[in-house]
Motif scaffolding. Sequence first.
Motif, PDB file in Angstrom:
ATOM      1  N   PRO B 159       0.776  -1.402  -0.087  1.00 18.73           N
ATOM      2  CA  PRO B 159      -0.168   0.090  -0.084  1.00 18.73           C
ATOM      3  C   PRO B 159       0.821   1.327  -0.052  1.00 18.73           C
ATOM      4  O   PRO B 159       0.336   2.442  -0.809  1.00 18.73           O
ATOM      5  CB  PRO B 159      -0.768   0.024   1.368  1.00 18.73           C
ATOM      6  N   ARG B 162       1.756   2.100  -3.552  1.00 18.38           N
ATOM      7  CA  ARG B 162       0.530   2.399  -4.293  1.00 18.38           C
ATOM      8  C   ARG B 162       0.422   3.901  -4.122  1.00 18.38           C
ATOM      9  O   ARG B 162       0.027   4.695  -4.960  1.00 18.38           O
ATOM     10  CB  ARG B 162      -0.550   1.702  -3.598  1.00 18.38           C
ATOM     11  N   VAL B 163       0.609   4.319  -2.774  1.00 19.75           N
ATOM     12  CA  VAL B 163       0.528   5.681  -2.521  1.00 19.75           C
ATOM     13  C   VAL B 163       1.297   6.549  -3.244  1.00 19.75           C
ATOM     14  O   VAL B 163       1.294   7.786  -3.844  1.00 19.75           O
ATOM     15  CB  VAL B 163       0.469   6.069  -0.809  1.00 19.75           C
ATOM     16  N   SER B 166       0.545   6.929  -6.788  1.00 19.70           N
ATOM     17  CA  SER B 166      -0.784   7.895  -7.042  1.00 19.70           C
ATOM     18  C   SER B 166      -0.244   9.400  -7.001  1.00 19.70           C
ATOM     19  O   SER B 166      -0.669  10.063  -7.742  1.00 19.70           O
ATOM     20  CB  SER B 166      -1.885   7.601  -5.975  1.00 19.70           C
ATOM     21  N   ASP B 170      -1.140  12.012  -9.837  1.00 17.20           N
ATOM     22  CA  ASP B 170      -1.738  13.405  -9.684  1.00 17.20           C
ATOM     23  C   ASP B 170      -2.079  13.344  -8.101  1.00 17.20           C
ATOM     24  O   ASP B 170      -2.710  12.529  -7.389  1.00 17.20           O
ATOM     25  CB  ASP B 170      -3.197  13.146 -10.219  1.00 17.20           C
ATOM     26  N   ASP B 172      -3.416  15.326  -5.868  1.00 15.53           N
ATOM     27  CA  ASP B 172      -4.754  15.681  -5.297  1.00 15.53           C
ATOM     28  C   ASP B 172      -5.562  14.261  -5.053  1.00 15.53           C
ATOM     29  O   ASP B 172      -6.349  14.462  -4.077  1.00 15.53           O
ATOM     30  CB  ASP B 172      -5.592  16.261  -6.481  1.00 15.53           C
ATOM     31  N   VAL B 173      -5.380  13.427  -5.729  1.00 21.13           N
ATOM     32  CA  VAL B 173      -6.244  11.927  -5.511  1.00 21.13           C
ATOM     33  C   VAL B 173      -5.971  11.441  -4.248  1.00 21.13           C
ATOM     34  O   VAL B 173      -6.806  11.296  -3.282  1.00 21.13           O
ATOM     35  CB  VAL B 173      -5.962  11.112  -6.524  1.00 21.13           C
ATOM     36  N   PRO B 174      -4.454  11.222  -3.851  1.00 20.75           N
ATOM     37  CA  PRO B 174      -4.242  10.778  -2.548  1.00 20.75           C
ATOM     38  C   PRO B 174      -4.602  11.647  -1.222  1.00 20.75           C
ATOM     39  O   PRO B 174      -5.031  11.304  -0.097  1.00 20.75           O
ATOM     40  CB  PRO B 174      -2.551  10.539  -2.638  1.00 20.75           C
ATOM     41  N   ALA B 175      -4.369  13.042  -1.904  1.00 20.15           N
ATOM     42  CA  ALA B 175      -4.706  14.093  -0.717  1.00 20.15           C
ATOM     43  C   ALA B 175      -6.253  14.077  -0.492  1.00 20.15           C
ATOM     44  O   ALA B 175      -6.368  13.941   0.714  1.00 20.15           O
ATOM     45  CB  ALA B 175      -4.359  15.454  -1.247  1.00 20.15           C
ATOM     46  N   SER B 176      -7.063  13.612  -1.435  1.00 16.55           N
ATOM     47  CA  SER B 176      -8.477  13.713  -1.344  1.00 16.55           C
ATOM     48  C   SER B 176      -8.923  12.347  -0.623  1.00 16.55           C
ATOM     49  O   SER B 176      -9.762  12.366  -0.046  1.00 16.55           O
ATOM     50  CB  SER B 176      -9.365  13.770  -2.405  1.00 16.55           C
ATOM     51  N   LEU B 177      -7.965  11.467  -0.392  1.00 20.27           N
ATOM     52  CA  LEU B 177      -8.467  10.154   0.032  1.00 20.27           C
ATOM     53  C   LEU B 177      -7.504  10.151   1.639  1.00 20.27           C
ATOM     54  O   LEU B 177      -7.595   9.064   2.207  1.00 20.27           O
ATOM     55  CB  LEU B 177      -8.034   9.080  -0.641  1.00 20.27           C
ATOM     56  N   GLY B 178      -7.028  11.166   2.212  1.00 22.38           N
ATOM     57  CA  GLY B 178      -6.373  11.032   3.408  1.00 22.38           C
ATOM     58  C   GLY B 178      -4.992  10.741   3.537  1.00 22.38           C
ATOM     59  O   GLY B 178      -4.604  10.486   4.795  1.00 22.38           O
ATOM     60  N   LYS B 179      -4.393  10.806   2.428  1.00 23.59           N
ATOM     61  CA  LYS B 179      -2.809  10.276   2.439  1.00 23.59           C
ATOM     62  C   LYS B 179      -2.083  11.753   2.696  1.00 23.59           C
ATOM     63  O   LYS B 179      -2.285  12.893   1.889  1.00 23.59           O
ATOM     64  CB  LYS B 179      -2.522   9.787   1.157  1.00 23.59           C
ATOM     65  N   ASN B 180      -1.215  11.857   3.434  1.00 24.25           N
ATOM     66  CA  ASN B 180      -0.293  12.992   3.775  1.00 24.25           C
ATOM     67  C   ASN B 180       0.974  12.931   2.717  1.00 24.25           C
ATOM     68  O   ASN B 180       1.747  12.310   2.617  1.00 24.25           O
ATOM     69  CB  ASN B 180       0.185  12.874   5.057  1.00 24.25           C
TER      70      ASN B 180
END
Lengths: 283, 300, 256
Positions: B159, B162-163, B166, B170, B172-180
């Motif tokens: 995982p 994977r982050v 991502s 882009d 923005d996507v991991p950020a919108s899913l709570g990844k720092n």
Amino acid sequence: MLQLVVNGLVLGSILALAAIGLSMMYSILNFANFAHGDFLALGAYLTFVFSAILGVHLILAGAIAVVITALVAVCCDYVIWKPMRKKGAGSVTLIIISIGLALFLRNLIIFLWGPDLKRYDLPVKRGIELGSVVITQNQIVVIMVAIICMFLVHYLLKKTTIGKAMRALSDNIDLAKASGIDVDRVIRYTWAIGMALAAVGGILYGLITNINPNMGWFMLLPMFAAVILGGIGSPYGAMLGGIIIGLAQELSTAILPTEYKLAVAFVIMIAVLFVRPRGILGS
Amino acid sequence: MIEYLPYVITVLLIAAIYAIFSLGLNLEWGFTGLINFGHVAFFAIGAYTTVLLNLSGVPLLLSVIAGVALAGLCGGLLGIPTLKLREDYLAIVTIGFAEIIRFFLLNEEWLTRGPMGVHVFSRPFEELIPGDYNFFLFPFVLVVLVICYLLLEKLIKSPWGRVLKSIREDEDVPASLGKNVFSYKIQALVLGSMIAGLAGSLLAFYLQYINPRNFMPIETFYAWIAVVLGGSGNNKGTILGALILWTFFSGTRFAQGYLPFSPTQMGALRILFIGVLLIMIMMFKPEGLLGKKEELTLAR
Amino acid sequence: MLSVHDVEKSFGGIKAVDGCSLKIKKSAIVGVIGPNGAGKTTLFRIISGFEKPDNGTIVFNGEDIEGVTSFAIARKGLIRTFQISKALTKLTVEENMLLAPQFQHGERIWNVWLRPKDVKRQEEENIEKAHALLEFLGLLRLKDEYAGALSGGQKKLLEIARALMADPKMLLLDEPFAGVNPTLAMKILERIKELRDNNGITVLVIEHDMPKIMQLSDHIYVLNKGKVIASGAPEEVRANEQVVEAYLGGVWGELR
């Protein structure tokens, strides 16, 4: 101390000239051109070749060098940058290509003219003494040429159609496209003008000291520092940034070993990134 | 044939050291999309820290660990002001950092002995190895390479990896899913720098004598060409890239005798060629030799 | 659940959002409508932390969140989707889904190396969950495709599925039905209602498709030029003179 200020202004005006093109390309093409310094070195070397080897008068040699450097930049646009624009390449790709181009140019210079220091064939004249300060005639020439070039850039950006188009492009490239500007043509002019200024910077550098194949590489960091300090995309910011960085680098030698001049530019750059990443005159 | 063996081993040894060095860059650039143009700085930090600490009496293993840690720390510190801003700031800042490190090594003679360089005090298991040390060092480095490769592959397929991927495409996507996102970039940069530091220690063991000239800016671009040639974001490709690069280099040494150029000119030609190759790959085959076209996010 | 109070944001002197206030109850489905450039997407960006507001307060689930960074807001359970779909085209459909769950063991380097069993177990649970969601939306057979190979509508679906994978307390959906075929759109619509009824999830949705948003929402806010010009139940908004006046013609004409 005053002597360092003079030296700083001289170095600063060279950096300022060279940084203008870097800043303009940065905002118009939206990428940091790491080959910029090597175009500066190319200008300096071509001048050397024409004057010292072929015996052309230095001023004429400089003019030829500037024209050739600008032409090389335009050729690069045709061969590399324009096809990549058509492909819609991202800025990271362009950055890596630019570093490849930098390696190519620098080593072409080494291959053709050797790795060692070169000097322009200049008569040694006594400097003018003003109290404790000594200003050489070459230093005066550097500052004057730089000032003239900066005024020319100012005139170009404010009064000419191509200059206005450049500013429009650097503000908003999509809007500029929509308003019918021939983007490719403007970009070619920007390359030509930016690299011509870099070449002038390189030649002026040759007037005050030796030239060597790595000079562009060593100027790269101070130039980026100048661009970031002044604000990416602002030609006036680049001029101001260049002068500040030049002054800071020279003044630092009062307390630090001269080898750490580069570190001064670096520290200023980091500080700007922390405090005001858009720079002094950036929007 | 047998008389060429030491030479072949040496080439493979250098290739393996540079493969480790390049794996660090691949983590940063290939998987995360970070542009590090000063990778050599961490190479140098690893090498010098290891040698200088060992020289002052610190056990060898501890010295290596310290070198790796210091390289990682410096990587992290460089990330802090840059990684929240546009992607090219890291490139500019790292390029400057690498030069400053080199000037530091050249000038701070009290610590680094300046241009004279430092002799390597001891090497792993040196007293136990009879004969040509490189015959031991090569398999040793190979084991380190394999361990690095396996650990990285494990990470990339997790995982965590994977982050990273991502973020590369882009953020923005991991950020919108709570990844720092910032933290992940720092982690990638720290880990990549640590790997470079480790490679630096190994380089010191091979060279036996290190000086600032071993850490010229071009070293960074050897790693770049290995990564990009093999396929950005492909660890196997990176290793292949390093192998091809050093085979090519040793080939040019043989070619030297047949070409009318001075050694300086040959050196310049080599780097000139690397520059052209970098441009060509990015323009015409950005996925490199082993990369997947479908996963190509970096060089659109 | 979410209360937005007097939020303002301007770009270069132009007020994109000019004193917007919204109140959204828990388990409500609330629609935001308005013409292009009304400030809907900017408002979304501000709520989800992708843009800092110049002024105003935003309270989510009892916590002030204005100016908090995007990832931290997402961690509180407020998950958004994007207007122009941001399916990660270079990852497979399944990888897109697996990215979403929060606080995965395997997102830490040490766990990957030292606790591979825990990481694997959790990954398997997530795969199961992802497959169930994909199955429901009819994407399961595409799970190993790169998301870049999907159609526009499928990408939109994937993005919603991915948001659901994150177990949100509240969803912000930016035009979820744009480009999605009507049958699937109905399916999504039902699924959203189901999630609300069963899991108590709250939804704020921007949508241009008027019949759908009227059908879906309990409450609608109408934005124009960065301001809320009307709000109420769908029937009320439909009957509101001011709204009709502002939007005579176009979709709004059809509505009447």
